[in-house]
Design an enzyme around this catalytic site. Sequence first.
Site, PDB file in Angstrom:
ATOM      1  CD  GLU A  80      10.649  14.213  15.181  1.00 39.49           C
ATOM      2  OE1 GLU A  80      10.871  13.886  14.017  1.00 39.49           O
ATOM      3  OE2 GLU A  80      10.568  15.382  15.573  1.00 39.49           O
ATOM      4  CB  CYS A 112       9.371  11.924   9.801  1.00 44.43           C
ATOM      5  SG  CYS A 112       8.763  13.432  10.554  1.00 44.43           S
ATOM      6  CG  HIS A 234       7.010  11.512   5.738  1.00 49.31           C
ATOM      7  ND1 HIS A 234       6.504  11.058   6.928  1.00 49.31           N
ATOM      8  CD2 HIS A 234       7.373  12.813   5.941  1.00 49.31           C
ATOM      9  CE1 HIS A 234       6.563  12.034   7.817  1.00 49.31           C
ATOM     10  NE2 HIS A 234       7.074  13.109   7.248  1.00 49.31           N
TER      11      HIS A 234
END
Lengths: 348, 129
Positions: A80, A112, A234
């Site tokens: 990103e 993400c 994550h």
Amino acid sequence: MVGIIGYGAYIPRNRIKVEEIAKVWGTDANSYRKGLFVEEKSVPSPDQDTITMSVEATHYALKRSGIDPQKIGAVYVGSESHPYAVKPSGTVLAEAIGATPEIHCADYEFACKAGSEAMFVCLELVRSGSMEYALAVGADTSQGAPGDALEYTAAAGAASFIMGKDNLLAEAVETYSFMTDTPDFWRREYQYYPRHASRFTGEPAYFKHIIGAAKGILKKVKLEPKDFKYAVFHQPNGKFPLKVGKLLGFKREQLDTGLLCPWMGNTYSGSSPMGLTAILDEAKPDDLILMVSYGSGAGSDAFVWKVTSRITEVQDKAPKTKEILNNNKNYIEYGTYAKYRGKIRKAE
Amino acid sequence: MPSPRYWREIPQRYRLEASKCKGCGKVFFPPRLVCSSCKSREFEMVKLEREGKLITYTIIRVPPSQFTDQSPYAMGVVELNGGVKILSQIADCNLDKLEIGQKLRIEFRKIYNEGEAGIICYGYKCVPA
């Protein structure tokens, strides 16, 4: 069978401690250290960006794969923080590793989750027989507004994976994805910093999607948490991945190897992919690994990897992720950090 | 640097591609059209090694305008493994601790931006190994 034939990670040398950021904004460092379980984060040098880190991580992936870059059919960079709004990161990476011109390039974006998106597509392209090898990168120089909670974790790093059919070091046993429209974190066009919905980024966003993807893939492969040697989720902070792991029934020792955020920060698209590289650095043949990414907006990609006997041949062919994380660190003050990250407004 | 010139130099700036004289074996970086040693015009492409050592260096404190944000910074002559010497910025280093003979390695970095709206020029720099 398809899977990973080469992997590598890259982390910039600069670090800033949570205390240093808290000192500037008058906040309590301990509440971040304990509340978010984060001690310090990586900071890119002014001459580093998503492309430069992708190139370095991919050099390591190529060393471990031993393949000719000209045989790579696709280069996909998930991030990103692509340096250009209009001009691909993938073409620079492909050119830098000598994979041009017979190649398909695309830049991926999904908060993400962009790195695991690239991994997913590369696996399927190889599985379909469209190409012999495909390269997937997750990399970010993450943005966090000054004084925002994100500033304590927004970090920089890259993970690179070459997918193929032969000489696998980890087989992709199964993949599974779980998505909904959930506005928990976003950045509108022309806005410099992302915005987030504070606590809304937790239960209905991160936890719902990771748990949904993890339960979905476990059901698909008919496995339970106890069957896995490692799991990596994550890592927006150090606390969430440990909490979601516990909720799913994983034990701390299954999570520790891939947990990098407390000392690296959140590398956004690079987060769970970099955790996977740290696990592959230590894994042994036949180990099972569960990886679940999370991207705001929102969705999770889940992968079950089975490590092959080739892993021990390649682990030492390039620097290991925790070696890069722990060696040659350069601690900087907030002023230097602000300069490096372009947070200081200068005269035109 | 104008975009066309930057584009022409991508092979050497991105991939360290050098030319090796087919007549006498001398390696040129950046590549040349005529060998300064044996005058041959036939070359083969070779890639330079990505590790080396610092031969000499200087600290730039008054840089060209596009590098002012980076000053002070080190520029050095680096002998790469294989013997080819290159001129390179030494990044991510403590300027007070640079030493002749220090081991360095190549990393891919931004060299500079053509302002806020121009292209980003990438290439090689050396960093402590």
